[in-house]
Write an enzyme that holds these catalytic residues in place. Structure first.
Site, PDB file in Angstrom:
ATOM      1  N   ILE A   1      13.438 -32.735 -13.671  1.00 42.85           N
ATOM      2  CA  ILE A   1      14.201 -32.564 -14.903  1.00 42.85           C
ATOM      3  C   ILE A   1      15.303 -33.608 -14.903  1.00 42.85           C
ATOM      4  O   ILE A   1      15.658 -34.154 -13.854  1.00 42.85           O
ATOM      5  CB  ILE A   1      14.781 -31.130 -15.051  1.00 42.85           C
ATOM      6  CG1 ILE A   1      15.648 -30.761 -13.838  1.00 42.85           C
ATOM      7  CG2 ILE A   1      13.674 -30.115 -15.249  1.00 42.85           C
ATOM      8  CD1 ILE A   1      16.270 -29.376 -13.953  1.00 42.85           C
ATOM      9  N   ASP A   2      15.846 -33.907 -16.068  1.00 43.87           N
ATOM     10  CA  ASP A   2      16.842 -34.969 -16.194  1.00 43.87           C
ATOM     11  C   ASP A   2      18.126 -34.644 -15.432  1.00 43.87           C
ATOM     12  O   ASP A   2      18.444 -33.477 -15.186  1.00 43.87           O
ATOM     13  CB  ASP A   2      17.181 -35.201 -17.667  1.00 43.87           C
ATOM     14  CG  ASP A   2      15.987 -35.672 -18.474  1.00 43.87           C
ATOM     15  OD1 ASP A   2      15.111 -36.340 -17.900  1.00 43.87           O
ATOM     16  OD2 ASP A   2      15.938 -35.364 -19.683  1.00 43.87           O
ATOM     17  N   LYS A   3      18.866 -35.690 -15.132  1.00 46.47           N
ATOM     18  CA  LYS A   3      20.135 -35.554 -14.403  1.00 46.47           C
ATOM     19  C   LYS A   3      21.043 -34.514 -15.052  1.00 46.47           C
ATOM     20  O   LYS A   3      21.589 -33.645 -14.370  1.00 46.47           O
ATOM     21  CB  LYS A   3      20.849 -36.911 -14.361  1.00 46.47           C
ATOM     22  CG  LYS A   3      22.270 -36.860 -13.816  1.00 46.47           C
ATOM     23  CD  LYS A   3      22.959 -38.203 -13.918  1.00 46.47           C
ATOM     24  CE  LYS A   3      24.410 -38.119 -13.460  1.00 46.47           C
ATOM     25  NZ  LYS A   3      25.107 -39.422 -13.571  1.00 46.47           N
TER      26      LYS A   3
ATOM     27  N   ARG B   1      14.139 -33.244 -25.667  1.00 43.94           N
ATOM     28  CA  ARG B   1      15.197 -34.029 -26.299  1.00 43.94           C
ATOM     29  C   ARG B   1      14.641 -34.894 -27.433  1.00 43.94           C
ATOM     30  O   ARG B   1      15.209 -34.960 -28.533  1.00 43.94           O
ATOM     31  CB  ARG B   1      15.900 -34.889 -25.247  1.00 43.94           C
ATOM     32  CG  ARG B   1      16.524 -34.058 -24.131  1.00 43.94           C
ATOM     33  CD  ARG B   1      16.938 -34.896 -22.926  1.00 43.94           C
ATOM     34  NE  ARG B   1      18.048 -35.775 -23.244  1.00 43.94           N
ATOM     35  CZ  ARG B   1      18.532 -36.686 -22.377  1.00 43.94           C
ATOM     36  NH1 ARG B   1      17.974 -36.825 -21.179  1.00 43.94           N
ATOM     37  NH2 ARG B   1      19.544 -37.437 -22.723  1.00 43.94           N
TER      38      ARG B   1
END
Length: 356
Positions: free
Chosen positions: A164-166, A267
């Site tokens: 998953i993204d930062k 997103r």
């Protein structure tokens, strides 16, 4: 198509010199072209595949002898053909991305002999890459498992099964054995895992639920973004199901269920339907996209940005079949404090004013 490249290749392209026969060269990028690839200039082909690299930089690299097709340097106008082996070379080796164990706290939700489930906080990078070679989740896992003789943090057959993204928080599963990673990887590939996210998005969503289907690929106008393409030949197939949980004035709390797991999927899909994630700087959600022009409202939203200084997205639920026992495993976490405070602040603001 087989592709291998480091996330920092675009920076290497900024610092190139012409090479001669005596220069030792190191491979930084390799791609084996698809069988169905149509003829296309190599600079255009690489521009679409190297994150953040401008076409101009790729052309300069080709002129300097750094772009290779089937073992021979080529210029920018070389036409890429099916099954070509295209490489980008430099006069220096790639950064050594060896995973070093680092004593970083982990929120371990579950652990047994073959896997771990971790609740990742926002702000923690998952895997080393450009600008983040240390202090990542992978470094933390390497420390936690450093005394496990069969676990090698640098072995791609173990470790992270998905990412998953930062600045997204939430659940991740880590395989401690090759067999576990194979089993879990197949489940992700076959879309049999269960993944639900909570997101706060700009605007009031009209439909109570829906499905977003759209291929995702790098946005040619902003290489740090993913974008939705209607052309089936561009990008990767992506499907997101969503359900409205609560409409709160100028924002909506939604549950998103992933059928596929593409980079920035939620997103990019939410932006595509006109509901950018709240405070998602990469996609424009850090601007005031809905609401009034009153200074009091602007101050309120800026305070909300301060409370949750990242995209309001949390990987809340994760489900899969245990690789050894065959048991159905389901995990759910609470919303992190920043998102809970953000949602409560919106509820308080709306309840104390007349939207009309």
């Amino acid at each position: 198509m087989i592709e291998e490249y480091p996330e920092d290749l675009e920076n290497d392209l900024d610092d190139i010199e012409s090479v001669d026969d005596e220069t030792r060269l190191y491979e930084h990028f390799r791609v084996v072209v698809d069988k169905g690839q149509t003829l296309v200039r190599v600079d255009k082909y690489l521009f679409e595949r190297i994150v953040n690299a401008s076409r101009n930089r790729i052309q300069k690299a080709a002129e300097a002898g750094h772009v290779i097709a089937n073992g021979k340097p080529v210029k920018s106008n070389y036409k890429v053909k099916p099954l070509d082996v295209i490489t980008v070379v430099m006069d220096r080796p790639r950064y050594d991305n060896e995973i070093i164990p680092e004593d970083i706290p982990l929120n371990i939700v579950y652990e047994d002999d073959c896997l771990m489930v971790i609740n990742k906080p926002a702000g923690l990078v998952v895997h080393p890459g450009h600008g983040n070679y240390h202090g990542t989740l992978v470094n933390a896992i390497a420390w936690h498992l450093k005394d496990l003789p069969d676990y090698d943090a640098n072995d791609p057959h173990v470790g992270l099964v998905h990412r998953i993204d930062k600045n997204t928080s939430g659940l991740l599963v880590i395989a401690k054995t090759p067999d576990a990673k194979t089993s879990l990887g197949i489940q992700f590939f076959n879309k049999t895992t269960k993944r639900k996210y909570r997101a706060l998005v700009w605007g009031i969503m009209e439909n109570d639920e829906g499905t977003i289907i759209g291929n995702l690929a790098r946005n040619p106008k902003d290489r740090m973004q993913m974008a939705v393409f209607s052309d089936p030949e561009i990008g990767k197939h992506a499907v997101t199901h969503y359900r409205v949980l609560e409409r709160i004035g100028y924002v909506t709390l939604v549950e998103c269920v992933l059928e596929t797991g593409r980079t920035h999927q939620i997103r990019a899909h939410m932006k595509h339907i006109g509901h950018v994630l709240f405070n998602d700087e990469r996609y424009g959600g850090h601007e005031i996209l809905k609401g009034t022009h009153f200074s009091k409202y602007k101050q309120f939203v800026n305070n909300c940005f301060d409370i949750c200084p990242r995209q309001a997205l949390h990987a809340m639920t994760l489900g899969f079949i245990h690789p050894v026992t065959g048991e159905e495993m389901n995990f759910t976490t609470e919303l992190p404090e920043d998102m809970s405070l953000l949602i409560d602040k919106w509820r308080g603001y709306i309840s104390n004013r007349d939207l009309e």
